[in-house]
Design a protein around this motif. Structure first.
Motif: not given
Length: 83
Positions: A10-35
């Motif tokens: 069973w591969s739905f949803p992709s856990g790898h994609s979920s984790r990396v997009f969580f990190v990316a979206s959270f970092l984007f929303l926090v805005g603590g890092a540079g662009d």
């Protein structure tokens, strides 16, 4: 591809994609890092998602659903922690 071993059927949803997009979206929303850092993390997330499809581990919709789930989790975490 013989080095890749199936863990489950069973591969739905992709856990790898979920984790990396969580990190990316959270970092984007926090805005603590540079662009540049945020852009690099989104490129990393997209590369990870694409690799899951190219390796034959997931279907495209598995990866899209995982990415969407990760982004939603990032928004919820951002609001919950009240950054």
């Amino acid at each position: 591809m013989s080095l890749v071993v199936a863990v489950d059927h069973w591969s739905f949803p992709s856990g790898h994609s979920s984790r990396v997009f969580f990190v990316a979206s959270f970092l984007f929303l926090v805005g603590g890092a540079g662009d540049g850092v945020v852009a690099a993390v989104f490129v990393w997330a997209a590369a990870t998602a694409a690799s899951r499809v190219l390796m034959g581990r997931h279907f495209v919709m598995d990866v899209v659903a995982g990415a969407g789930l990760g982004a939603v989790e990032g928004v919820i975490t951002h609001r919950f922690l009240k950054f």
